[in-house]
Design a protein around this motif. Structure first.
Motif, mmCIF file in Angstrom:
data_model
loop_
_atom_site.group_PDB
_atom_site.id
_atom_site.type_symbol
_atom_site.label_atom_id
_atom_site.label_comp_id
_atom_site.label_asym_id
_atom_site.label_seq_id
_atom_site.Cartn_x
_atom_site.Cartn_y
_atom_site.Cartn_z
ATOM 1 N N MET A 85 42.702 36.361 29.402
ATOM 2 C CA MET A 85 43.808 35.760 31.285
ATOM 3 C C MET A 85 43.309 34.126 32.516
ATOM 4 O O MET A 85 44.271 34.372 32.056
ATOM 5 C CB MET A 85 43.174 37.507 31.648
ATOM 6 N N TRP A 86 42.095 34.136 31.629
ATOM 7 C CA TRP A 86 41.645 32.617 32.441
ATOM 8 C C TRP A 86 42.775 32.020 31.616
ATOM 9 O O TRP A 86 43.058 30.728 31.801
ATOM 10 C CB TRP A 86 40.108 32.800 32.540
ATOM 11 N N PHE A 87 42.236 31.915 30.468
ATOM 12 C CA PHE A 87 42.651 30.896 29.068
ATOM 13 C C PHE A 87 44.683 30.540 29.501
ATOM 14 O O PHE A 87 44.929 29.409 29.370
ATOM 15 C CB PHE A 87 42.898 31.015 27.726
ATOM 16 N N PHE A 88 45.419 31.274 29.728
ATOM 17 C CA PHE A 88 46.534 31.915 29.412
ATOM 18 C C PHE A 88 47.601 31.784 31.189
ATOM 19 O O PHE A 88 48.410 31.516 30.827
ATOM 20 C CB PHE A 88 47.397 32.596 28.533
ATOM 21 N N MET A 89 45.991 32.306 31.798
ATOM 22 C CA MET A 89 47.095 32.506 33.305
ATOM 23 C C MET A 89 46.008 31.573 34.306
ATOM 24 O O MET A 89 47.274 31.358 35.146
ATOM 25 C CB MET A 89 46.753 34.493 34.280
ATOM 26 N N ILE A 90 45.207 31.710 34.602
ATOM 27 C CA ILE A 90 44.738 31.248 35.841
ATOM 28 C C ILE A 90 43.955 29.790 35.419
ATOM 29 O O ILE A 90 44.525 28.864 36.348
ATOM 30 C CB ILE A 90 42.776 31.546 35.529
ATOM 31 N N ARG A 91 43.764 28.766 34.509
ATOM 32 C CA ARG A 91 43.480 27.451 33.731
ATOM 33 C C ARG A 91 44.998 26.556 34.474
ATOM 34 O O ARG A 91 44.648 25.667 34.624
ATOM 35 C CB ARG A 91 42.376 27.805 32.641
ATOM 36 N N PRO A 92 46.112 27.460 33.480
ATOM 37 C CA PRO A 92 47.059 26.121 33.955
ATOM 38 C C PRO A 92 47.461 26.651 35.373
ATOM 39 O O PRO A 92 48.297 25.631 36.253
ATOM 40 C CB PRO A 92 47.801 27.114 33.286
#
Length: 109
Positions: A31-38
């Motif tokens: 979730m962090w890699f695909f949603m929060i970071r971008p």
């Protein structure tokens, strides 16, 4: 015999907690890699644009109004945007975004 079965069942149940924790960590990492970071990257770009505004910049307000920056009041974070000839509105700096059409036209030149 029943004692052996109970011990085996207890040993099998102990390893289940670790797999659940690993799965939760894996889901959070995805979730962090695909949603929060971008999303954080996009917000950073918007903040950089808002801080680099100059007179004459083409912008779009949060309400969808297109215009040109006429004056920037840095102490109050207020920007005056001309939306038509002789018509200016005062907008909070946080509600001003880049005008995509003028940005792509500038890049194509």
């Amino acid at each position: 015999m029943t004692t052996t079965m109970l011990l085996e069942a207890a040993q099998q149940g102990q390893g289940g907690g670790w797999t659940m924790i690993v799965m939760l960590l894996l889901v959070f990492a995805i979730m962090w890699f695909f949603m929060i970071r971008p999303q954080q990257k996009q917000q950073k770009k918007i903040r950089e644009f808002q801080n680099s505004l100059e007179d004459g910049s083409r912008v779009v307000t949060g309400g969808g109004i297109h215009g040109t920056v006429k004056r920037i009041d840095g102490s109050n974070n207020i920007i005056e945007v001309e939306i038509a000839k002789g018509v200016t509105i005062r907008v909070d700096r946080a509600q001003v975004y880049a005008d995509i059409a003028s940005a792509t036209a500038t890049q194509q030149k």
